[in-house]
Each structure stands twice: as structure tokens, then as C-alpha cells.
Motif scaffolding. Structure first.
Motif, PDB file in Angstrom:
ATOM      1  N   PHE A  58     -41.888  24.146 -35.568  1.00 55.10           N
ATOM      2  CA  PHE A  58     -43.149  24.891 -35.535  1.00 55.10           C
ATOM      3  C   PHE A  58     -42.988  25.640 -36.561  1.00 55.10           C
ATOM      4  N   LEU A  59     -42.063  26.340 -38.138  1.00 53.41           N
ATOM      5  CA  LEU A  59     -41.909  26.526 -38.853  1.00 53.41           C
ATOM      6  C   LEU A  59     -43.508  26.450 -39.196  1.00 53.41           C
ATOM      7  N   PRO A  60     -43.354  24.814 -40.190  1.00 55.18           N
ATOM      8  CA  PRO A  60     -44.338  24.644 -40.700  1.00 55.18           C
ATOM      9  C   PRO A  60     -45.859  24.643 -40.212  1.00 55.18           C
ATOM     10  N   LEU A  61     -46.220  24.238 -38.958  1.00 50.73           N
ATOM     11  CA  LEU A  61     -47.078  24.374 -37.858  1.00 50.73           C
ATOM     12  C   LEU A  61     -47.585  25.864 -37.735  1.00 50.73           C
ATOM     13  N   GLY A  62     -46.690  26.218 -38.220  1.00 50.21           N
ATOM     14  CA  GLY A  62     -46.855  28.343 -37.530  1.00 50.21           C
ATOM     15  C   GLY A  62     -47.419  29.426 -39.306  1.00 50.21           C
ATOM     16  N   SER A  79     -41.788  31.901 -47.485  1.00 52.79           N
ATOM     17  CA  SER A  79     -41.422  32.605 -46.541  1.00 52.79           C
ATOM     18  C   SER A  79     -40.092  31.222 -45.745  1.00 52.79           C
ATOM     19  N   PHE A  80     -40.534  29.977 -45.828  1.00 49.16           N
ATOM     20  CA  PHE A  80     -40.335  28.515 -45.253  1.00 49.16           C
ATOM     21  C   PHE A  80     -38.603  28.252 -45.912  1.00 49.16           C
ATOM     22  N   ILE A  81     -38.983  28.254 -46.825  1.00 45.37           N
ATOM     23  CA  ILE A  81     -37.987  27.908 -47.835  1.00 45.37           C
ATOM     24  C   ILE A  81     -36.716  29.220 -47.537  1.00 45.37           C
ATOM     25  N   VAL A  82     -36.860  30.135 -47.172  1.00 46.03           N
ATOM     26  CA  VAL A  82     -35.873  31.159 -46.826  1.00 46.03           C
ATOM     27  C   VAL A  82     -35.490  30.990 -45.159  1.00 46.03           C
ATOM     28  N   PHE A  83     -36.965  31.182 -44.210  1.00 46.51           N
ATOM     29  CA  PHE A  83     -36.444  31.043 -42.820  1.00 46.51           C
ATOM     30  C   PHE A  83     -35.665  29.848 -42.611  1.00 46.51           C
ATOM     31  N   PHE A  84     -36.050  28.863 -43.518  1.00 43.87           N
ATOM     32  CA  PHE A  84     -35.367  27.388 -43.009  1.00 43.87           C
ATOM     33  C   PHE A  84     -34.106  27.455 -43.996  1.00 43.87           C
ATOM     34  N   ILE A 143     -31.361  29.440 -40.686  1.00 46.82           N
ATOM     35  CA  ILE A 143     -31.265  28.743 -39.329  1.00 46.82           C
ATOM     36  C   ILE A 143     -30.449  28.039 -39.699  1.00 46.82           C
ATOM     37  N   MET A 144     -30.807  27.029 -41.026  1.00 41.71           N
ATOM     38  CA  MET A 144     -29.288  26.407 -40.953  1.00 41.71           C
ATOM     39  C   MET A 144     -28.040  27.064 -41.716  1.00 41.71           C
ATOM     40  N   GLY A 145     -27.919  27.717 -41.669  1.00 43.21           N
ATOM     41  CA  GLY A 145     -27.077  28.681 -42.320  1.00 43.21           C
ATOM     42  C   GLY A 145     -26.103  28.860 -40.611  1.00 43.21           C
ATOM     43  N   VAL A 146     -27.113  29.349 -40.055  1.00 42.30           N
ATOM     44  CA  VAL A 146     -26.701  29.900 -38.910  1.00 42.30           C
ATOM     45  C   VAL A 146     -25.938  28.133 -37.466  1.00 42.30           C
ATOM     46  N   LEU A 147     -26.953  27.358 -37.644  1.00 36.37           N
ATOM     47  CA  LEU A 147     -26.163  25.492 -37.565  1.00 36.37           C
ATOM     48  C   LEU A 147     -24.920  25.200 -38.352  1.00 36.37           C
ATOM     49  N   PHE A 148     -24.864  25.517 -38.949  1.00 37.99           N
ATOM     50  CA  PHE A 148     -23.538  25.162 -40.066  1.00 37.99           C
ATOM     51  C   PHE A 148     -22.654  25.503 -39.634  1.00 37.99           C
ATOM     52  N   LYS A 149     -22.468  26.788 -38.556  1.00 36.52           N
ATOM     53  CA  LYS A 149     -22.079  27.833 -38.723  1.00 36.52           C
ATOM     54  C   LYS A 149     -20.669  27.602 -36.722  1.00 36.52           C
ATOM     55  N   VAL A 150     -22.104  27.244 -36.491  1.00 38.89           N
ATOM     56  CA  VAL A 150     -21.980  27.154 -34.907  1.00 38.89           C
ATOM     57  C   VAL A 150     -21.206  25.404 -34.909  1.00 38.89           C
ATOM     58  N   MET A 151     -21.492  24.452 -36.059  1.00 36.01           N
ATOM     59  CA  MET A 151     -21.436  23.459 -35.592  1.00 36.01           C
ATOM     60  C   MET A 151     -19.662  23.114 -36.628  1.00 36.01           C
ATOM     61  N   HIS A 152     -19.372  23.813 -37.257  1.00 36.98           N
ATOM     62  CA  HIS A 152     -18.652  24.128 -38.142  1.00 36.98           C
ATOM     63  C   HIS A 152     -19.053  23.503 -38.789  1.00 36.98           C
ATOM     64  N   SER A 186     -20.575  28.600 -45.340  1.00 40.73           N
ATOM     65  CA  SER A 186     -20.755  29.699 -45.776  1.00 40.73           C
ATOM     66  C   SER A 186     -21.516  29.837 -47.040  1.00 40.73           C
ATOM     67  N   VAL A 187     -21.702  28.799 -47.547  1.00 37.56           N
ATOM     68  CA  VAL A 187     -22.863  28.636 -48.606  1.00 37.56           C
ATOM     69  C   VAL A 187     -24.565  29.473 -48.055  1.00 37.56           C
ATOM     70  N   PHE A 188     -25.101  28.655 -47.101  1.00 36.57           N
ATOM     71  CA  PHE A 188     -25.803  28.045 -46.324  1.00 36.57           C
ATOM     72  C   PHE A 188     -26.255  30.290 -46.211  1.00 36.57           C
ATOM     73  N   LEU A 189     -24.921  30.546 -45.289  1.00 36.31           N
ATOM     74  CA  LEU A 189     -24.947  31.713 -44.399  1.00 36.31           C
ATOM     75  C   LEU A 189     -25.232  33.103 -46.193  1.00 36.31           C
ATOM     76  N   LEU A 190     -24.614  32.841 -47.000  1.00 40.87           N
ATOM     77  CA  LEU A 190     -24.240  33.827 -47.972  1.00 40.87           C
ATOM     78  C   LEU A 190     -25.612  33.676 -48.448  1.00 40.87           C
ATOM     79  N   LEU A 191     -26.574  32.726 -48.728  1.00 41.28           N
ATOM     80  CA  LEU A 191     -28.132  31.968 -49.386  1.00 41.28           C
ATOM     81  C   LEU A 191     -28.535  32.988 -48.393  1.00 41.28           C
ATOM     82  N   GLY A 192     -28.692  32.525 -46.245  1.00 41.43           N
ATOM     83  CA  GLY A 192     -29.108  33.816 -45.553  1.00 41.43           C
ATOM     84  C   GLY A 192     -29.403  34.858 -45.701  1.00 41.43           C
ATOM     85  N   ILE A 193     -27.797  35.049 -46.322  1.00 43.02           N
ATOM     86  CA  ILE A 193     -28.214  37.071 -46.315  1.00 43.02           C
ATOM     87  C   ILE A 193     -29.190  37.366 -47.242  1.00 43.02           C
ATOM     88  N   LEU A 194     -28.682  36.867 -48.387  1.00 43.09           N
ATOM     89  CA  LEU A 194     -29.034  37.568 -50.141  1.00 43.09           C
ATOM     90  C   LEU A 194     -30.879  37.120 -49.737  1.00 43.09           C
TER      91      LEU A 194
END
Length: 322
Positions: free
Chosen positions: A45-49, A69-74, A77-86, A91-99
Motif C-alpha cells: 500500500f505505502l509504495p503504491l500510494g 516519506s516511505f522510509i520514515v513511515f516504514f 509502523i515497524m516500531g509499532v509492530l516490533f513493540k506489540v510483538m515484543h 525500542s530502537v525503531f520506536l525512538l527513530l519513529g519519534i525523531l
């Protein structure tokens, strides 16, 4: 192209919502739904959009901005997935996703659209708002633990502590099983005190929790750094390794008893299992015991885990010396 964007977007959103519902309800298949939806969203979806948005422009420009835009959004969303799946690295993905939305996307967006009219590009405005929402959501996901969940963990700690005291009763024994049980029990007390100290709490006398030890009054119940320091950090006591050794020792001592009933032997093997196979199917295959039990957990859940070990130790000790 446009049709594919709509179809992939709708499917990924529906699958993601179902995955979240399954995850909350602890139904089987939640992990498959979540992972599938995120990969569908991120890689289809993201690349096609973004490509569709680029192709519809009257003048082909902002190619670099679309890639950013693709890199940042990717990453968000990966940070959220990694967090939910433990998964490790959350933590690294979430920190990057915040910044990244603020230190990479916004500067790039302002630079590339500096000559645009005030109305700007509506599609990119939507992306800006979406990234901002994801960044804020990532902050809460990384730092916030539900009060209800914490309260449940605290209640569980108190329950396990009461069970440990009940199982221990007044029976005393000097055999090897009791000695090993006391060794493990006391070491867990030591870990509790190290954890409380790292969290800034004064609830121990030496290596033993005192009358001030009340889990519900701990200010930093959602503190994760204290857990990492005590159990995983090379600078800390590396409690996970020593705890694993003592659990293995206690389990082996109990299982070596020739008089242990088969059903009790099976129970001991389950309660004090420290192998790399996740018997509950929550983590990825081959995940180490340390990774499953200590990675990215807060003080509340770690106290619950330690209290459960002590309760199980006293339960098995009581069964063996009766």
C-alpha cells in the motif's frame, strides 16, 4: 494503479484492526494477522500510494521527498509492530519513529515545497499529519503502561508473595532440596532489592525487602531502564544469567530425587524451564529465555515474575518434603 492502492489500503487496515482485536482478546492467529497487515501496508500500500501520488503530479518532482516519506513511515509502523510483538529492537525503531518525522521529514518537506503556493500539496499534508500522529502514538507506546495493567500486575505480586509465605508454613528441612530452594528464594529477594534500588525505591534491609515493601506504592512501576540495568546490562549485575543458573540448579536437584512422582516431575520441568523453546508460542522460535523474560518489561511485571518464581519454589519444596 489507483484501484490497487484502494484495495491494498482497505485490506491492510481491516487486517490490522482484526489483528489488534485478536491480540487484545488473546485469540490465536493475532500474530499472523498483525504481521501480515503491517507488511501489506508497508510493502504494497505505502509504495503504491506514494508512486501513484508521484505519477499524478503534472510535473515529475519531489522524488527524494517521496522516498524519505516511505522510509520514515516504514520505520514508524515497524516500531509499532516490533513493540506489540515484543521483538528485539523495538525500542530502537520506536525512538527513530519519534525523531524521524521531525528531524528528517519536516525539514525535507519544507525545503522541497518552499516555492509552492500557500495551499500546498494536500496529499503531503495528509502524510505530515499521519506521521505526526504516529510519532505521538509511538511516544505513548514506548513510555506508557496502562494503569489497569499495572494494577493487575501489582495484585499478582501480592498474591504470589502471600502464596509463597503460605507454602513455606512452619516445616523446616535441612535436605538438599530445601537448601537449594532457600538459595534460589534468597537470590530472588536480592534481585528484588537491586531492582527496587535501581528504580529509586528504599524498601529493603540489605538484600531482603522490609516492611516498607509495598508494590502498589512504587512510583516507577513502568520503569524499564531499571529492569535492563539489573538483568541485561553489562554494566549492571547481569541478574538474568545468575538467576538462570540458580533456577537450573534447583530444577535439577528436585528432578534428581528418586521418589518424585511423575506428575510432579512434569510440573517442575514446566515451572522452571529455561530453555530456548517457547512452550507457549508467544515469541519467535529459538528465542532465548533471557530475551523472553526480561526484554522490554517494566518493574511491575518483573516483580510479578520474581514473586511467581518464589511462590513456585515454595510450592515444590513443600510437596517434596511432605
Amino acid at each position: 494503479m489507483k484501484k490497487s492502492v484502494y484495495i491494498s489500503g482497505i485490506i491492510s487496515i481491516i487486517t490490522m484492526m482484526l489483528g489488534c482485536m485478536f491480540k487484545v482478546m488473546h485469540w490465536p492467529g493475532a500474530s499472523i494477522l498483525l504481521v501480515s497487515s503491517v507488511f501489506l501496508f508497508s510493502f504494497i500500500f505505502l509504495p503504491l500510494g506514494l508512486k501513484n501520488n508521484y505519477d499524478l503530479m503534472p510535473f515529475k518532482k519531489y522524488k527524494t521527498l517521496h522516498i524519505i516519506s516511505f522510509i520514515v513511515f516504514f520505520i514508524c509502523i515497524m516500531g509499532v509492530l516490533f513493540k506489540v510483538m515484543h521483538w528485539p529492537g523495538a525500542s530502537v525503531f520506536l525512538l527513530l519513529g519519534i525523531l524521524l518525522p521531525f528531524v528528517l521529514f519536516f525539514p525535507a518537506y519544507l525545503y522541497y515545497t518552499r516555492d509552492e503556493e500557500k495551499a500546498g500539496n494536500k496529499n503531503f499534508l495528509g502524510i505530515v499529519l499521519g506521521l505526526t500522529f504516529l510519532a505521538v502514538f509511538s511516544v505513548f507506546l514506548a513510555l506508557t503502561v496502562s494503569k489497569q495493567v499495572v494494577s493487575s500486575a501489582v495484585s499478582s505480586v501480592n498474591l504470589y508473595d502471600n502464596e509463597a509465605n503460605y507454602y513455606h508454613s512452619n516445616k523446616e528441612s535441612k535436605n538438599q532440596i530445601s537448601q537449594s530452594a532457600n538459595d534460589l528464594y534468597n537470590y530472588v529477594n536480592d534481585l528484588k532489592c537491586q531492582l527496587l534500588s535501581a528504580a529509586g525505591e528504599n524498601m529493603c534491609n540489605g538484600n531482603t525487602p522490609n516492611a516498607n515493601y509495598k508494590p502498589e506504592e512504587i512510583a516507577g512501576l513502568d520503569n524499564r531502564e531499571a529492569v535492563r540495568f539489573v538483568f541485561l546490562s553489562d554494566e549492571g549485575p547481569k541478574g538474568s544469567s545468575h538467576l538462570k543458573e540458580k533456577i537450573d540448579t534447583f530444577r535439577n536437584v528436585v528432578l534428581s530425587d528418586k521418589n518424585i512422582p511423575p506428575e510432579l516431575s512434569e510440573l517442575v520441568s514446566q515451572l522452571f524451564y529455561t530453555g530456548d523453546k517457547d512452550i507457549y508460542g508467544v515469541f519467535a522460535e529459538g528465542s532465548a529465555w533471557e530475551q523472553r523474560e526480561f526484554n522490554n518489561y517494566s518493574v511491575a511485571f518483573m516483580l510479578d515474575f520474581l514473586a511467581r518464581i518464589q511462590s513456585n519454589v515454595r510450592l515444590i519444596e513443600g510437596e517434596m518434603i511432605n
